[in-house]
Write an enzyme that holds these catalytic residues in place. Structure first.
Site, PDB file in Angstrom:
ATOM      1  N   ARG A 114       0.880  -1.181   0.000  1.00  0.00           N
ATOM      2  CA  ARG A 114       0.000   0.000   0.000  1.00  0.00           C
ATOM      3  C   ARG A 114       0.907   1.217   0.000  1.00  0.00           C
ATOM      4  O   ARG A 114       1.683   1.420   0.933  1.00  0.00           O
ATOM      5  CB  ARG A 114      -0.918   0.007   1.226  1.00  0.00           C
ATOM      6  CG  ARG A 114      -1.610   1.339   1.437  1.00  0.00           C
ATOM      7  CD  ARG A 114      -2.739   1.275   2.423  1.00  0.00           C
ATOM      8  NE  ARG A 114      -3.893   0.618   1.825  1.00  0.00           N
ATOM      9  CZ  ARG A 114      -5.107   0.607   2.375  1.00  0.00           C
ATOM     10  NH1 ARG A 114      -5.317   1.220   3.532  1.00  0.00           N
ATOM     11  NH2 ARG A 114      -6.105  -0.002   1.777  1.00  0.00           N
ATOM     12  N   HIS A 141      -7.240   1.016  -6.541  1.00  0.00           N
ATOM     13  CA  HIS A 141      -7.417   0.139  -5.366  1.00  0.00           C
ATOM     14  C   HIS A 141      -8.029  -1.162  -5.910  1.00  0.00           C
ATOM     15  O   HIS A 141      -9.189  -1.479  -5.674  1.00  0.00           O
ATOM     16  CB  HIS A 141      -8.327   0.811  -4.338  1.00  0.00           C
ATOM     17  CG  HIS A 141      -8.280   0.176  -2.983  1.00  0.00           C
ATOM     18  ND1 HIS A 141      -7.507  -0.940  -2.691  1.00  0.00           N
ATOM     19  CD2 HIS A 141      -8.909   0.506  -1.819  1.00  0.00           C
ATOM     20  CE1 HIS A 141      -7.675  -1.258  -1.419  1.00  0.00           C
ATOM     21  NE2 HIS A 141      -8.516  -0.399  -0.865  1.00  0.00           N
ATOM     22  N   GLN A 144      -9.894  -3.798  -3.751  1.00  0.00           N
ATOM     23  CA  GLN A 144     -11.215  -3.348  -3.316  1.00  0.00           C
ATOM     24  C   GLN A 144     -12.248  -3.626  -4.411  1.00  0.00           C
ATOM     25  O   GLN A 144     -13.343  -4.135  -4.139  1.00  0.00           O
ATOM     26  CB  GLN A 144     -11.161  -1.847  -3.007  1.00  0.00           C
ATOM     27  CG  GLN A 144     -12.474  -1.271  -2.520  1.00  0.00           C
ATOM     28  CD  GLN A 144     -12.852  -1.779  -1.146  1.00  0.00           C
ATOM     29  OE1 GLN A 144     -12.055  -1.733  -0.234  1.00  0.00           O
ATOM     30  NE2 GLN A 144     -14.075  -2.251  -0.977  1.00  0.00           N
ATOM     31  N   ASP A 234     -17.138   7.195  -1.292  1.00  0.00           N
ATOM     32  CA  ASP A 234     -15.860   7.039  -0.594  1.00  0.00           C
ATOM     33  C   ASP A 234     -15.565   8.389   0.068  1.00  0.00           C
ATOM     34  O   ASP A 234     -16.205   9.407  -0.258  1.00  0.00           O
ATOM     35  CB  ASP A 234     -14.776   6.652  -1.630  1.00  0.00           C
ATOM     36  CG  ASP A 234     -13.410   6.394  -1.005  1.00  0.00           C
ATOM     37  OD1 ASP A 234     -13.326   6.229   0.234  1.00  0.00           O
ATOM     38  OD2 ASP A 234     -12.409   6.363  -1.753  1.00  0.00           O
ATOM     39  N   CYS A 274     -16.313   1.618   0.437  1.00  0.00           N
ATOM     40  CA  CYS A 274     -15.130   0.777   0.683  1.00  0.00           C
ATOM     41  C   CYS A 274     -14.737   0.770   2.152  1.00  0.00           C
ATOM     42  O   CYS A 274     -14.082  -0.164   2.609  1.00  0.00           O
ATOM     43  CB  CYS A 274     -13.968   1.256  -0.179  1.00  0.00           C
ATOM     44  SG  CYS A 274     -13.583   2.999   0.044  1.00  0.00           S
ATOM     45  N   ARG A 302     -13.468  -8.812   0.892  1.00  0.00           N
ATOM     46  CA  ARG A 302     -12.034  -8.531   0.725  1.00  0.00           C
ATOM     47  C   ARG A 302     -11.236  -9.794   1.017  1.00  0.00           C
ATOM     48  O   ARG A 302     -10.283 -10.127   0.315  1.00  0.00           O
ATOM     49  CB  ARG A 302     -11.589  -7.398   1.676  1.00  0.00           C
ATOM     50  CG  ARG A 302     -12.174  -6.021   1.389  1.00  0.00           C
ATOM     51  CD  ARG A 302     -11.705  -5.466   0.062  1.00  0.00           C
ATOM     52  NE  ARG A 302     -10.263  -5.393  -0.031  1.00  0.00           N
ATOM     53  CZ  ARG A 302      -9.517  -4.388   0.456  1.00  0.00           C
ATOM     54  NH1 ARG A 302     -10.099  -3.343   1.011  1.00  0.00           N
ATOM     55  NH2 ARG A 302      -8.192  -4.391   0.339  1.00  0.00           N
TER      56      ARG A 302
HETATM   57  N1   CP Z   1     -11.207  -0.350   2.248  1.00  0.00           N
HETATM   58  C1   CP Z   1      -9.948  -0.426   2.678  1.00  0.00           C
HETATM   59  O1   CP Z   1      -8.977  -0.589   1.905  1.00  0.00           O
HETATM   60  O2   CP Z   1      -9.818  -0.301   4.031  1.00  0.00           O
HETATM   61  P1   CP Z   1      -8.469  -0.094   4.825  1.00  0.00           P
HETATM   62  O3   CP Z   1      -7.938   1.266   4.466  1.00  0.00           O
HETATM   63  O4   CP Z   1      -8.841  -0.201   6.273  1.00  0.00           O
HETATM   64  O5   CP Z   1      -7.489  -1.150   4.423  1.00  0.00           O
HETATM   65  N1  NVA Z   2      -9.834   6.708  -1.338  1.00  0.00           N
HETATM   66  C1  NVA Z   2      -9.486   6.228  -0.023  1.00  0.00           C
HETATM   67  C2  NVA Z   2      -9.733   4.763   0.082  1.00  0.00           C
HETATM   68  C3  NVA Z   2      -9.463   4.170   1.422  1.00  0.00           C
HETATM   69  C4  NVA Z   2      -9.686   2.682   1.468  1.00  0.00           C
HETATM   70  C5  NVA Z   2      -8.037   6.551   0.262  1.00  0.00           C
HETATM   71  O1  NVA Z   2      -7.197   6.408  -0.640  1.00  0.00           O
HETATM   72  O2  NVA Z   2      -7.740   6.953   1.388  1.00  0.00           O
END
Ligand code: CP
Ligand code: NVA
Length: 315
Positions: A114, A141, A144, A234, A274, A302
């Protein structure tokens, strides 16, 4: 581009044609359908896969916080008979990324990362000999989106011809949904304030790969939601955009998914997010808690979709 019915017969995992999952389109539409079928099979029959990745290990790298992604990847490796190790911190700050990649591939069979910029993912993939999975970056993502389309397919029994309306920022989650939904025969509409549109190149890519899909980018949330089967939102300020949060609250004010906006969707529409959600900003507590909300099904899925992905990449 019809989507296959949910598989009922026991099935075996195939190896993906790609060696990494850096973005949604790394897997073909056929592979995407296979991943969804495999995830359904793993969800129905988890014991069958309890030793599938025995002796295999994954490194999970996190430049940003996570609840769902981190825990579901850790659980996924354990439930497949393998294990994972986790490291938090900026990649490439203490030592060059190319060195990190060539340490990790001596120890583990896959890297899940990430990161802030998509380039970090592609460089990890370039330097490491083991598969790299994008666990969220600025542009995508994809893990997701896999869980989300499985949730839609479970709920409606199919995806072909359904319309998903994304309300809010044209962000990483929106890009991945766009590239995944349209390949499953879905229509995709997005409503956002001016200057928060999704990446024009990614929208053009989606139009090219699914010429029959209805793809609408608008500034009118009611136009996007009209008759839609899934209404998705989101956070207005993603991780890394915290300094803009107050400004964005004012700009995105008219894009809240509340019961009034949900009423413009199809009667049987689902509400999707999400997570994590900021209640009373991009959505309201009553919508989150309503019977239309499938947000915890998404979170559960997930786990199942990532198990399918790990199995096909690391086996
Ligand atoms: N939806 C998602 O990716 O959640 P987290 O940021 O908690 O991993
Ligand atoms: N768009 C959000 C998604 C979190 C799962 C971010 O990038 O923070």
């Amino acid at each position: 581009m019809a989507s296959a019915p949910v598989a009922q017969m026991p099935m075996n995992p195939i190896s993906l044609g790609c060696s990494d999952f850096t973005r949604d389109t790394d897997v073909t539409t056929q592979e995407l359908l296979h991943l969804l079928d495999l995830a359904s099979e793993m969800k129905r029959n988890p014991r069958r896969f309890a030793t599938s990745l025995s002796g295999r290990y994954a490194a999970l790298l996190f430049e940003k916080p996570s609840l769902r992604t981190r825990l579901t990847f850790e659980l996924a490796m354990k439930q497949l008979g393998g294990d994972s190790v986790t490291s938090a911190g900026l990649i490439g700050e203490r030592e060059p990324l190319k060195d990190i990649a060539r340490n990790l591939d001596r120890w583990v069979h896959g890297i899940v990362a990430r990161v802030f910029t998509h380039r970090t993912i592609t460089e990890l993939a370039q330097w490491s000999k083991v598969p790299v999975v994008n666990a969220l970056c600025d542009k995508f993502h994809p893990c997701q989106a896999l869980a989300d389309v499985l949730t839609v397919r479970e709920h409606f029994g199919y995806t072909d011809g359904l319309t998903l309306a994304f309300i809010g920022d044209g962000n990483n989650v929106a890009h991945s949904l766009l590239h995944t939904c349209v390949r499953l025969g879905m229509n995709f509409r997005l409503a956002c304030p001016k200057n928060y549109e999704p990446d024009a190149e990614l929208v053009a890519e989606a139009r090219a790969m699914a010429p029959k899909a209805e793809i609408v980018i608008t500034n009118d949330p009611y136009e996007a939601v009209d008759g839609a089967h899934a209404v998705y939102t989101d956070v207005w300020a993603s991780m890394g955009q915290e300094a803009e949060a107050i400004e964005r609250r004012a700009i995105f004010h008219a894009y809240q998914v509340n019961s009034e906006l949900m009423a413009a969707a199809a009667k049987n529409a689902v509400f999707m997010h999400c997570l994590p959600a900021k209640r009373q900003q991009e959505t309201t507590d009553d919508v989150m808690e309503s019977p239309q909300s499938v947000v915890f099904d998404q979170a559960e899925n997930r786990l199942h979709t990532q198990k399918a992905l790990l199995l096909t990449l690391l086996q």
